[in-house]
Design an enzyme around this catalytic site. Structure first.
Site, short mmCIF file in Angstrom:
data_model
loop_
_atom_site.label_atom_id
_atom_site.label_comp_id
_atom_site.label_asym_id
_atom_site.label_seq_id
_atom_site.Cartn_x
_atom_site.Cartn_y
_atom_site.Cartn_z
N ASP A 121 7.84 2.78 31.02
CA ASP A 121 6.66 1.97 31.33
C ASP A 121 5.48 2.33 30.44
O ASP A 121 4.99 3.46 30.43
CB ASP A 121 6.27 2.15 32.79
CG ASP A 121 7.35 1.64 33.74
OD1 ASP A 121 8.26 0.94 33.27
OD2 ASP A 121 7.26 1.93 34.94
N ASP B 13 10.08 7.75 27.80
CA ASP B 13 9.62 7.11 29.03
C ASP B 13 9.68 5.60 28.79
O ASP B 13 9.68 5.14 27.64
CB ASP B 13 8.19 7.57 29.32
CG ASP B 13 7.55 6.81 30.45
OD1 ASP B 13 8.14 6.75 31.54
OD2 ASP B 13 6.45 6.24 30.23
#
Length: 293
Positions: free
Chosen positions: A45, A43
């Site tokens: 963020d 991922d």
């Protein structure tokens, strides 16, 4: 919850057989064996980057007068609701989808690419978590491929992946016609279960063994992706994911100090899921910008 067998630790990767050489000769030329069935998925963020990539992208646009500070504040408020209340009901996601489409409609692909590169170098490069990047580099050193998986536009994800020397990125895909965005999505937003679906599709296309793959995330929303692979790692986890990780015996990596955590909190809240609704304010600016041309 059932878990698949974990993949072997990275330091157990087998190197390509080499004839006996002096260390000085071997160092520049030795390469790890290409691990064709294992891979890592990160991922972006608050996992790979401090804060949210699209928050910084919006800041870069504001500095270039694509947005006003009022526009930025409007989608910041939208993001606070999306992040803190986990507003992911069908109606919320439909409105988010419409906002995202309105934002990109009419943009030239080349312009998005150029802006993504410029803004990454200006605002994002220094916010990459060194610890997370080291994890990604360890996978690469072991011969595995590494993909980013993000709700941000795939073009932005690819720029980040390229700048970090990673294999590629999976992200939200907007339809393109004659070099411009049409305002329609190709498939669904890269969020929640759709991340897991995308990882599974990539694994099928690339011949990956998901039981030998690893996924990294900070968010409880990414549990579908984390449970799709053989090894899940919670990085800078939110409280819900930390509890989940403890209950499942997952590895936890936290690269935040108390001070860094406080700094990261604001951009994460303001920027997470911007594709999913944060650009509402940008629509008005986009219209003003087009009229000015």
């Amino acid at each position: 919850m059932a878990r698949r067998q974990r993949s072997a630790p990275l330091d157990e990767a087998v190197l390509v057989a080499q004839p006996p050489l002096a260390a000085a000769e071997l160092a520049p030329t030795a390469q790890p064996a290409q691990d064709r069935t294992g891979a890592a998925f990160f991922d972006v963020d608050n996992t790979m980057m401090q804060g949210a990539s699209l928050y910084y992208f919006a800041r870069g646009l504001a500095a270039r007068r694509y947005f006003t500070t009022i526009d930025l504040a409007r989608f910041a408020i939208s993001q606070a609701r999306f992040r803190l209340l986990a507003a992911e009901h069908a109606g919320d996601m439909d409105r988010a989808r419409e906002a995202a489409l309105s934002f990109v409609k009419g943009w030239q692909v080349e312009e998005m690419q150029r802006l993504s590169e410029e803004i990454f170098d200006e605002l994002m490069a220094d916010r990459i978590w060194s610890g997370t990047r080291a994890l990604a580099d360890a996978h690469l050193a072991s011969g595995q491929r590494v993909w980013l998986v993000t709700a941000a536009p795939v073009e932005l994800g690819r720029v980040i992946a390229t700048r970090l020397g990673l294999t590629g990125a999976l992200g939200t895909v907007a339809e393109i016609r004659d070099g411009a965005y049409t305002g329609r999505l190709v498939g669904e937003m890269m969020h929640g279960p759709n991340k897991a679906n995308a990882v599974e599709a990539l694994a099928a296309a690339e011949g990956l063994d998901l039981s030998r793959c690893t996924a990294y995330s900070d968010s409880i929303n990414d549990v579908p992706m984390l449970t799709t692979v053989g090894r899940a790692v919670a990085v800078n986890p939110d409280s819900a994911l930390r509890r989940m990780a403890r209950s499942q015996g997952w590895e936890v990596r936290d690269f935040r100090s108390g001070r860094n955590a406080a700094k990261v909190a604001v951009p994460v809240v303001l920027g997470a899921g911007m594709v999913a609704g944060a650009v509402v304010g940008g629509m008005a600016l986009s219209r003003r910008r087009k009229k000015a041309l």
